[in-house]
Design an enzyme around this catalytic site. Structure first.
Site, PDB file in Angstrom:
ATOM      1  N   LYS A 207       2.901   5.859  15.311  1.00 48.72           N
ATOM      2  CA  LYS A 207       3.071   7.303  15.508  1.00 48.72           C
ATOM      3  C   LYS A 207       1.697   7.965  15.648  1.00 48.72           C
ATOM      4  O   LYS A 207       1.464   8.742  16.549  1.00 48.72           O
ATOM      5  CB  LYS A 207       3.853   7.884  14.327  1.00 48.72           C
ATOM      6  N   GLU A 213      -3.918  -1.276   9.970  1.00 52.92           N
ATOM      7  CA  GLU A 213      -3.266  -2.572  10.151  1.00 52.92           C
ATOM      8  C   GLU A 213      -2.912  -2.788  11.629  1.00 52.92           C
ATOM      9  O   GLU A 213      -3.161  -3.849  12.210  1.00 52.92           O
ATOM     10  CB  GLU A 213      -1.976  -2.653   9.311  1.00 52.92           C
ATOM     11  N   GLY A 268       8.148   8.741  10.759  1.00 49.11           N
ATOM     12  CA  GLY A 268       7.951   7.310  11.038  1.00 49.11           C
ATOM     13  C   GLY A 268       9.146   6.476  10.630  1.00 49.11           C
ATOM     14  O   GLY A 268       9.630   5.634  11.378  1.00 49.11           O
ATOM     15  N   ARG A 269       9.672   6.726   9.420  1.00 48.76           N
ATOM     16  CA  ARG A 269      10.778   5.891   8.929  1.00 48.76           C
ATOM     17  C   ARG A 269      12.120   6.298   9.517  1.00 48.76           C
ATOM     18  O   ARG A 269      13.146   5.710   9.184  1.00 48.76           O
ATOM     19  CB  ARG A 269      10.800   5.918   7.391  1.00 48.76           C
ATOM     20  N   GLU A 354       9.995   5.892   0.393  1.00 46.32           N
ATOM     21  CA  GLU A 354       8.941   6.744   0.963  1.00 46.32           C
ATOM     22  C   GLU A 354       9.473   8.170   1.129  1.00 46.32           C
ATOM     23  O   GLU A 354       8.716   9.134   1.072  1.00 46.32           O
ATOM     24  CB  GLU A 354       8.441   6.181   2.299  1.00 46.32           C
ATOM     25  N   HIS A 385      22.365 -16.727  -6.056  1.00 51.40           N
ATOM     26  CA  HIS A 385      21.709 -17.898  -6.627  1.00 51.40           C
ATOM     27  C   HIS A 385      20.284 -17.572  -7.078  1.00 51.40           C
ATOM     28  O   HIS A 385      19.471 -18.474  -7.266  1.00 51.40           O
ATOM     29  CB  HIS A 385      21.716 -19.042  -5.609  1.00 51.40           C
ATOM     30  N   LYS A 513      -5.483   4.889   1.370  1.00 50.69           N
ATOM     31  CA  LYS A 513      -6.141   4.792   2.684  1.00 50.69           C
ATOM     32  C   LYS A 513      -7.576   5.329   2.606  1.00 50.69           C
ATOM     33  O   LYS A 513      -8.495   4.769   3.207  1.00 50.69           O
ATOM     34  CB  LYS A 513      -5.353   5.588   3.725  1.00 50.69           C
TER      35      LYS A 513
END
Ligand code: F6P
Length: 549
Positions: A207, A213, A268-269, A354, A385, A513
């Site tokens: 965005k 990253e 963004g999400r 978030e 399990h 950040k």
């Protein structure tokens, strides 16, 4: 007049009601009311929700509905759908509903209808994805694209990766998709290892187009491509970008003609419905991508218009509030019995935590109550399990959603029936548990007696009374998946409205950040590091020394 939730009448009434209900076992609620399943289950769009295994009765539900009214949830929904700047700390509208507004009725931000721009980008996505899928968009050496690599993180990774995996049945044969998000070189390196640069297309999604990253991975991918194809000009045929930031895309070296736009009113999400969905559309085709949008739109309409009693996102949001704020539940588990949804819990972690991992209200007051629970989960059979033991016999209340298809991608009935039986067995066991008397008689039947019997009993007792909802659908089609995702998006919105928080900012991620920018040069510097706390200073020094060894 909207009151703070914990000072409202329904909140106080829910507290009192909780005291009365907390001691009642779900077994007894079922025994008292043979129609409990019919009473507490309904369909919305293509989804069926059974919430009869929740620790609620009619009074709980009507108090929860009153709680929704006390924060004027209707008005909050309308404000979002009509383009008000409900993300108040960033002064932005929040319009993922516009991205899938299949009615095409105008939705305005600052007086401007956003639908023409939404439709333009959808048309560009169609043209591009069709060209890739039909082999008209070719790599620099004239070869067909066989592999796409999405480079992004957070909302620019989790949504498209989750949906692409979920819709594997609809992938175009001969096309492969990879998602690179991790900053560790290993992720991009292991991905590129087996790929052919001549047939690989990178989709760089961000965005902001400033995310460390993503840009680091994109630079590595770009260098790999140019190194292999021996020409900078190859980038134009092997890199496209999805972003709101044209300038940064250009300065990275991707031609803005190869950029797909979205807007600051898409969080963004909440962005997989925008051009961030490009990798999905390449893999399943634009018609299916639009079916995904259709599903979400159907859920949007349901959320906006259904009465609280039959409103699935509202109901799920309110149940979450019931457990977090009245039972003190710290977590919420999501357990899909559909392999296609294996990435759904991770996707929901960002969506929910978030969005609602906030400690101040929209107006900046510190809240006096708990907000978002810790959301976690894994595909059901694997979870059984691994961690279900704690759900059955641990010391915590763990509300959970079971997500259960009636049919899987393949028509293998042996697998399908076994999966279904497991899902249903688990919700029954979590609800009912096993009493000491039942444990005793089962052990006696197995031949235990005397001291051995007495000592074995407590270990075989399962208290039960763990609340679950079961969401059932036919098969995980693009439309059903769109409905399911939108269901959770709106559930998150409902909870934010009750808690009075802004679900659409994420200021908490900024501090880390900022500190990265300070620490990064210190790792390779020679000066003693003194500017942090003793632990951080010490760790930086230790890492430097260890590297020098
Ligand atoms: O750091 C959190 C975050 O801003 C998320 O909200 C977002 O989805 C992710 O980073 C990626 O951001 P971008 O799409 O701008 O690269």
């Amino acid at each position: 007049m909207i009151t703070a939730p914990e000072t409202s009448k329904p909140w106080a009434a829910l507290r009192t009601h909780h005291e009365a209900l907390a001691g009642i076992h779900l077994r007894d609620l079922f025994a008292e009311d043979p129609a409990r399943f019919e009473r507490y289950s309904f369909e919305a769009c293509d989804l069926f929700l059974d919430y009869s295994k929740q620790r609620v009765d009619d009074e709980t539900m009507s108090l929860l509905h009153a709680l929704a009214d006390s924060v004027d949830l209707h008005a909050a929904i309308e404000r979002m759908y009509t383009g008000e700047k409900v993300n108040n700390t960033e002064s932005r509208a929040v319009l993922h509903v516009a991205l899938r507004n299949r009615s095409n009725l105008p939705i305005r931000v600052d007086g401007q209808d956003v639908m023409p721009a939404v439709n333009d980008v959808l048309a560009r996505m169609r043209a591009f994805t069709t060209a890739v899928r039909e082999g008209h968009w070719r790599g620099y050496t004239g070869q067909r694209i066989r592999t796409i690599v999405n480079i992004g993180i957070g909302g620019s990774d989790l949504g498209p990766a989750m949906v692409t995996a979920a819709l594997h049945a609809y992938h175009q044969p001969g096309l492969q998709a990879y998602f690179v998000s991790n900053l560790d070189f290993t992720h991009i390196d292991e991905t590129l290892e087996s790929l052919d640069p001549e047939t690989t297309l990178f989709i760089v999604e961000s965005k902001t187009f400033t995310t460390q990253e993503t840009l680091t991975n994109a630079r590595t991918a770009r260098a790999w491509l140019v190194r292999n194809l021996k020409d900078e000009a190859a980038v134009a045929k092997h890199f496209v970008a999805v972003s709101t930031n044209r300038d940064q895309v250009a300065s990275f070296g991707i031609d803005p003609a190869n950029m797909f736009e979205f807007w600051d009113w898409v969080g963004g999400r909440y962005s997989l419905w925008s051009a961030i969905g490009l990798p999905i559309a390449v893999m399943v085709g634009m018609d299916r991508f639009e079916q995904l949008l259709n599903g979400a739109h159907a859920m949007d309409e349901h959320f906006r218009t259904a009465p609280w009693q039959r409103n699935m996102p509202v109901l799920m949001g309110l149940l979450g509030v019931w457990y977090v704020n009245f039972f003190g539940a710290a977590t919420h588990a999501v357990l899909p019995y559909d392999y296609g949804l294996r990435h759904f819990p991770a996707y929901l972690q960002q969506l929910e935590m978030e969005s609602n991992g906030k400690r101040v209200t929209r107006h900046g007051e510190v809240v006096g109550y708990k907000t978002c629970p810790i959301v976690w989960g894994a595909p059901g059979n694997n979870g059984q399990h691994a961690f279900y033991q704690l759900m059955h016999q641990g010391t915590r209340l763990i509300p959970a959603d079971f997500i259960v298809p009636v049919k899987h991608k393949h028509d293998d009935l042996a697998h399908q029936n076994a999966v279904l039986a497991n899902a249903l067995a688990q919700t029954e066991a979590l609800m009912r548990g096993r009493t000491a008397a039942q444990a005793r008689s089962e052990l006696e039947a197995a031949g235990f007696s005397g001291e051995l019997l007495d000592s074995a009993v407590p270990h075989r007792v399962l208290p039960g009374n763990q609340p679950t909802s079961t969401i059932v659908y036919d098969r995980l089609t693009p439309k059903v998946l769109g409905e399911l995702i939108a269901l959770y998006e709106h559930k998150v919105f409902v909870q934010s409205a009750i808690w009075g928080i802004n679900a659409f900012d994420q200021w908490g991620v900024e501090l880390g950040k900022q500190l990265v920018k300070v620490i990064l040069p210190e790792l390779t510097g020679a000066e003693p590091v003194t500017g942090h706390d003793a632990s951080t200073n010490g760790l930086i020094e230790y890492v430097r020394q260890r590297r020098a060894r």
